[in-house]
Design a protein around this motif. Structure first.
Motif, PDB file in Angstrom:
ATOM      1  N   VAL A 156     -27.003 -40.537  53.316  1.00 43.37           N
ATOM      2  CA  VAL A 156     -27.324 -41.010  54.670  1.00 43.37           C
ATOM      3  C   VAL A 156     -28.692 -40.456  55.079  1.00 43.37           C
ATOM      4  O   VAL A 156     -28.920 -39.249  55.029  1.00 43.37           O
ATOM      5  CB  VAL A 156     -26.264 -40.530  55.695  1.00 43.37           C
ATOM      6  CG1 VAL A 156     -26.554 -41.120  57.075  1.00 43.37           C
ATOM      7  CG2 VAL A 156     -24.852 -40.896  55.249  1.00 43.37           C
ATOM      8  N   VAL A 157     -29.586 -41.351  55.451  1.00 45.74           N
ATOM      9  CA  VAL A 157     -30.895 -40.951  55.973  1.00 45.74           C
ATOM     10  C   VAL A 157     -30.897 -41.241  57.467  1.00 45.74           C
ATOM     11  O   VAL A 157     -30.565 -42.350  57.893  1.00 45.74           O
ATOM     12  CB  VAL A 157     -32.022 -41.770  55.285  1.00 45.74           C
ATOM     13  CG1 VAL A 157     -33.357 -41.561  55.994  1.00 45.74           C
ATOM     14  CG2 VAL A 157     -32.122 -41.388  53.815  1.00 45.74           C
ATOM     15  N   VAL A 203     -28.850 -55.552  47.363  1.00 45.68           N
ATOM     16  CA  VAL A 203     -28.200 -56.192  48.508  1.00 45.68           C
ATOM     17  C   VAL A 203     -28.573 -55.362  49.735  1.00 45.68           C
ATOM     18  O   VAL A 203     -28.581 -54.130  49.670  1.00 45.68           O
ATOM     19  CB  VAL A 203     -26.655 -56.183  48.360  1.00 45.68           C
ATOM     20  CG1 VAL A 203     -25.984 -56.773  49.600  1.00 45.68           C
ATOM     21  CG2 VAL A 203     -26.209 -56.926  47.109  1.00 45.68           C
ATOM     22  N   LEU A 204     -28.908 -56.047  50.838  1.00 42.44           N
ATOM     23  CA  LEU A 204     -29.222 -55.335  52.083  1.00 42.44           C
ATOM     24  C   LEU A 204     -28.202 -55.746  53.149  1.00 42.44           C
ATOM     25  O   LEU A 204     -27.954 -56.941  53.342  1.00 42.44           O
ATOM     26  CB  LEU A 204     -30.635 -55.699  52.542  1.00 42.44           C
ATOM     27  CG  LEU A 204     -31.126 -55.054  53.837  1.00 42.44           C
ATOM     28  CD1 LEU A 204     -31.260 -53.537  53.680  1.00 42.44           C
ATOM     29  CD2 LEU A 204     -32.486 -55.633  54.259  1.00 42.44           C
ATOM     30  N   ILE A 205     -27.615 -54.747  53.802  1.00 38.41           N
ATOM     31  CA  ILE A 205     -26.666 -55.023  54.892  1.00 38.41           C
ATOM     32  C   ILE A 205     -27.227 -54.383  56.160  1.00 38.41           C
ATOM     33  O   ILE A 205     -27.599 -53.199  56.148  1.00 38.41           O
ATOM     34  CB  ILE A 205     -25.273 -54.419  54.587  1.00 38.41           C
ATOM     35  CG1 ILE A 205     -24.737 -54.911  53.245  1.00 38.41           C
ATOM     36  CG2 ILE A 205     -24.289 -54.743  55.708  1.00 38.41           C
ATOM     37  CD1 ILE A 205     -23.394 -54.268  52.846  1.00 38.41           C
ATOM     38  N   ILE A 232     -29.205 -46.051  55.774  1.00 36.82           N
ATOM     39  CA  ILE A 232     -30.327 -45.629  56.616  1.00 36.82           C
ATOM     40  C   ILE A 232     -29.891 -45.925  58.040  1.00 36.82           C
ATOM     41  O   ILE A 232     -29.642 -47.076  58.396  1.00 36.82           O
ATOM     42  CB  ILE A 232     -31.599 -46.430  56.273  1.00 36.82           C
ATOM     43  CG1 ILE A 232     -31.984 -46.192  54.799  1.00 36.82           C
ATOM     44  CG2 ILE A 232     -32.745 -46.047  57.215  1.00 36.82           C
ATOM     45  CD1 ILE A 232     -32.997 -47.196  54.268  1.00 36.82           C
ATOM     46  N   THR A 233     -29.718 -44.889  58.838  1.00 36.41           N
ATOM     47  CA  THR A 233     -29.186 -45.126  60.179  1.00 36.41           C
ATOM     48  C   THR A 233     -30.190 -44.752  61.266  1.00 36.41           C
ATOM     49  O   THR A 233     -30.933 -43.783  61.132  1.00 36.41           O
ATOM     50  CB  THR A 233     -27.844 -44.383  60.393  1.00 36.41           C
ATOM     51  OG1 THR A 233     -27.296 -44.792  61.654  1.00 36.41           O
ATOM     52  CG2 THR A 233     -28.001 -42.862  60.368  1.00 36.41           C
ATOM     53  N   GLN A 234     -30.166 -45.562  62.339  1.00 30.78           N
ATOM     54  CA  GLN A 234     -30.938 -45.213  63.536  1.00 30.78           C
ATOM     55  C   GLN A 234     -30.094 -44.299  64.425  1.00 30.78           C
ATOM     56  O   GLN A 234     -30.582 -43.802  65.434  1.00 30.78           O
ATOM     57  CB  GLN A 234     -31.295 -46.478  64.320  1.00 30.78           C
ATOM     58  CG  GLN A 234     -32.210 -47.418  63.564  1.00 30.78           C
ATOM     59  CD  GLN A 234     -32.349 -48.752  64.288  1.00 30.78           C
ATOM     60  OE1 GLN A 234     -33.060 -48.868  65.268  1.00 30.78           O
ATOM     61  NE2 GLN A 234     -31.659 -49.762  63.805  1.00 30.78           N
ATOM     62  N   ASN A 235     -28.839 -44.132  64.069  1.00 27.75           N
ATOM     63  CA  ASN A 235     -27.922 -43.376  64.939  1.00 27.75           C
ATOM     64  C   ASN A 235     -28.106 -41.874  64.774  1.00 27.75           C
ATOM     65  O   ASN A 235     -28.323 -41.389  63.665  1.00 27.75           O
ATOM     66  CB  ASN A 235     -26.475 -43.760  64.634  1.00 27.75           C
ATOM     67  CG  ASN A 235     -26.231 -45.239  64.880  1.00 27.75           C
ATOM     68  OD1 ASN A 235     -27.020 -45.875  65.569  1.00 27.75           O
ATOM     69  ND2 ASN A 235     -25.162 -45.768  64.326  1.00 27.75           N
ATOM     70  N   VAL A 267     -27.892 -50.052  53.363  1.00 28.69           N
ATOM     71  CA  VAL A 267     -27.268 -50.416  54.631  1.00 28.69           C
ATOM     72  C   VAL A 267     -28.091 -49.829  55.774  1.00 28.69           C
ATOM     73  O   VAL A 267     -28.324 -48.617  55.810  1.00 28.69           O
ATOM     74  CB  VAL A 267     -25.825 -49.852  54.713  1.00 28.69           C
ATOM     75  CG1 VAL A 267     -25.107 -50.412  55.935  1.00 28.69           C
ATOM     76  CG2 VAL A 267     -25.026 -50.147  53.446  1.00 28.69           C
ATOM     77  N   LEU A 268     -28.561 -50.697  56.668  1.00 28.55           N
ATOM     78  CA  LEU A 268     -29.290 -50.211  57.858  1.00 28.55           C
ATOM     79  C   LEU A 268     -28.343 -50.301  59.042  1.00 28.55           C
ATOM     80  O   LEU A 268     -27.826 -51.382  59.323  1.00 28.55           O
ATOM     81  CB  LEU A 268     -30.520 -51.089  58.137  1.00 28.55           C
ATOM     82  CG  LEU A 268     -31.512 -51.330  57.007  1.00 28.55           C
ATOM     83  CD1 LEU A 268     -32.652 -52.248  57.497  1.00 28.55           C
ATOM     84  CD2 LEU A 268     -32.092 -50.013  56.523  1.00 28.55           C
ATOM     85  N   THR A 269     -28.110 -49.201  59.728  1.00 29.75           N
ATOM     86  CA  THR A 269     -27.169 -49.266  60.850  1.00 29.75           C
ATOM     87  C   THR A 269     -27.831 -48.870  62.164  1.00 29.75           C
ATOM     88  O   THR A 269     -28.780 -48.084  62.206  1.00 29.75           O
ATOM     89  CB  THR A 269     -25.915 -48.390  60.610  1.00 29.75           C
ATOM     90  OG1 THR A 269     -26.279 -47.003  60.591  1.00 29.75           O
ATOM     91  CG2 THR A 269     -25.215 -48.738  59.320  1.00 29.75           C
ATOM     92  N   GLY A 270     -27.291 -49.465  63.251  1.00 29.31           N
ATOM     93  CA  GLY A 270     -27.734 -49.134  64.599  1.00 29.31           C
ATOM     94  C   GLY A 270     -26.538 -48.796  65.466  1.00 29.31           C
ATOM     95  O   GLY A 270     -25.401 -48.655  64.965  1.00 29.31           O
TER      96      GLY A 270
END
Ligand code: APR
Length: 232
Positions: A102-103, A166-168, A86-89, A8-11
């Motif tokens: 969480v990275v 799966v990529l979210i 993987i978060t940009q936050n 999961v990539l989050t912004g």
């Protein structure tokens, strides 16, 4: 059977409904500041007080907000899938919600580091001011990856994304590199779900990309239910 891997990539949109403003939804201003003024090494060199105070405000704000239903749904996903976020936050709302892996690509608000030795990192929840020094007498700075700086976790993030079944992708304008390039590391056959009410992506550029034009608190719980149901 081992669990399928969901990456999961989050912004910033992930945390918007928790009350944390996104970066690019307000004319490129972030809480009234030009991002280069408060999020670059040049900005810090020019006006360190302003930059430190800016992050002090962000840190104080983070102490007052809570994870939302989107964060919680990603925790539930762990019952059925091997989930890596993987978060940009720079907030810790994924961790507060209870996510296990969480990275942080762009650093963390609740950490500071030496301005001289980037590996000298400390936990920090209070205000940071000029005169707060590391053990060797060097000024401390926010543990944030600013514009123009290296992204030390990029290689780890790329490796994780390569393992995705799966990529979210949730709540990111896909405008900041190298973070936005991670989408290209998922295997060709991996389905990609893109959750964002104003999706800035061309689905036809990708083989398996489905856009879910909803906010995180609505779109993520629905998607988690859909992925879980697909296993039963
Ligand atoms: N739910 C989901 N997405 C949302 C919501 C919501 N409730 N509200 C807004 N969004 C979406 C917007 O449509 C936009 O696409 O979140 C995205 C936010 O984009 P940006 O503000 O550009 O944030 P992000 O992509 O995370 O920025 C990347 O830029 O300044 C740097 O280092 C900083 O990590 C940050 C990076």
């Amino acid at each position: 059977m081992s669990k399928q891997k969901v990456v999961v990539l989050t912004g910033a949109g992930m945390s918007a409904e928790s009350g944390l403003k996104t970066f690019r939804d307000a004319n490129g201003l972030w809480e009234g500041h030009d991002v280069m003024e408060v999020a670059s090494p040049q900005g810090f060199a020019r006006n360190p007080e302003l930059v430190l105070e800016f992050y002090n405000q962000r840190r104080r704000q983070l102490l007052e907000v809570s994870p939302n239903a989107g964060h919680s749904a990603l925790v539930e996903l762990e019952s059925h899938f091997d989930v890596s976020i993987i978060t940009q936050n720079v907030d810790n709302l994924h961790e507060q919600a209870g996510s296990s892996h969480v990275v942080h690509l762009h650093g963390e608000l609740f950490k500071v580091r030496s301005t001289v030795n980037e590996n000298h990192v400390l936990d920090w929840k209070k205000d940071l001011v000029l005169g707060d020094l590391d053990d060797n007498g060097h000024q401390l700075r926010p543990h944030i990856v600013w514009f123009g700086e290296m992204v030390p976790m990029l290689e780890t993030a790329a490796y994780i994304t390569q393992q995705a079944d799966v990529l979210i992708i949730i709540g990111t304008s896909m405008q900041v590199y190298p973070a936005a390039s991670l989408i290209n590391y998922s295997p060709q056959e991996t389905p990609i779900y893109f959750v964002d009410p104003r999706p800035n992506i061309n689905a036809s550029d990708y083989r398996n990309l489905e856009v879910i034009a909803k906010t995180a608190t609505e779109g993520v719980p629905n998607l988690v239910a859909q992925l879980t149901d697909s296993l039963i």
